[in-house]
Motif scaffolding. Structure first.
Motif, short mmCIF file in Angstrom:
data_model
loop_
_atom_site.label_atom_id
_atom_site.label_comp_id
_atom_site.label_asym_id
_atom_site.label_seq_id
_atom_site.Cartn_x
_atom_site.Cartn_y
_atom_site.Cartn_z
N ARG A 174 0.89 -1.17 0.00
CA ARG A 174 0.00 0.00 0.00
C ARG A 174 0.92 1.22 0.00
N LEU A 175 0.67 2.17 -0.89
CA LEU A 175 1.51 3.36 -0.98
C LEU A 175 0.74 4.58 -0.52
N VAL A 176 1.30 5.28 0.45
CA VAL A 176 0.70 6.51 0.96
C VAL A 176 1.68 7.65 0.70
N LEU A 177 1.20 8.66 -0.03
CA LEU A 177 2.00 9.85 -0.30
C LEU A 177 1.63 10.92 0.71
N ILE A 178 2.62 11.61 1.22
CA ILE A 178 2.35 12.71 2.14
C ILE A 178 3.16 13.93 1.72
N SER A 179 2.53 15.08 1.87
CA SER A 179 3.23 16.33 1.67
C SER A 179 2.76 17.28 2.77
N VAL A 180 3.68 18.08 3.25
CA VAL A 180 3.40 18.92 4.42
C VAL A 180 3.46 20.39 4.05
N VAL A 181 2.39 21.10 4.37
CA VAL A 181 2.36 22.55 4.23
C VAL A 181 3.05 23.11 5.47
N GLU A 182 4.10 23.87 5.25
CA GLU A 182 4.84 24.39 6.39
C GLU A 182 4.90 25.91 6.37
N GLU A 193 -2.70 6.52 -1.91
CA GLU A 193 -3.51 7.35 -1.03
C GLU A 193 -2.68 8.60 -0.79
N THR A 194 -3.34 9.73 -0.63
CA THR A 194 -2.59 10.97 -0.39
C THR A 194 -3.03 11.60 0.93
N ILE A 195 -2.06 12.18 1.59
CA ILE A 195 -2.31 12.89 2.84
C ILE A 195 -1.63 14.24 2.75
N GLU A 196 -2.39 15.27 3.05
CA GLU A 196 -1.84 16.62 3.11
C GLU A 196 -2.04 17.11 4.54
N ARG A 197 -0.96 17.53 5.15
CA ARG A 197 -1.02 18.02 6.53
C ARG A 197 -0.28 19.33 6.63
N GLN A 198 -0.44 19.97 7.75
CA GLN A 198 0.25 21.22 8.01
C GLN A 198 1.07 21.05 9.27
#
Length: 135
Positions: free
Chosen positions: A32-40, A77-82
């Motif tokens: 399972r592949l989960v992509l994450i990118s963080v707004v900083e 799956e994608t996750i965007e967090r701050q």
């Protein structure tokens, strides 16, 4: 072995190069592949062009990466967090029970103090699972 792989992405060349390794791992282990990118938030020590401070930029980056993996037959799956990238990446790895985090050797978080302050180094020290660094 690697049921869930977390792949933090930013706009760096190193992240793009790490994608090939992620593709190989995910295909080999049917992960399972989960992509994450963080707004900083930008700070005074980091040039604003090196910070992922726009939610729109992050959303576009995630969508582009998702399309690139889809071309390889890999669902993501994608996750965007701050927040602070290293802490967010490790928190998400824990939340999703990641078995592996794959990241580029530098990314955009290298400060003037050098590699000891990089996002990659912080993730290595805080991660709840193995971390594969792609040079």
């Amino acid at each position: 072995m690697f049921k869930t792989v977390l792949f933090p992405i930013d706009q760096s060349r190193e992240a793009r190069e790490a994608a090939d390794v992620v593709i190989n791992i995910v295909k080999k282990y049917d992960s399972r592949l989960v992509l994450i990118s963080v707004v900083e938030e930008p700070d005074k020590d980091t040039p604003s062009e090196e910070v992922m401070s726009s939610p729109e930029t992050v959303a576009q980056l995630l969508e582009s990466a998702k399309s690139m993996f889809a071309e390889q037959g890999i669902q993501t799956e994608t996750i965007e967090r701050q927040g602070i990238p290293a802490f967010v990446i490790c928190d998400v790895a824990d939340e999703i029970d990641a078995n592996l985090i794959v990241m580029g050797c530098r990314g955009l978080g290298l400060t003037e103090e050098g590699a000891t302050e990089s996002v990659t180094n912080r993730v290595i020290n805080l991660s709840p699972c193995p971390v594969l660094i792609v040079p």
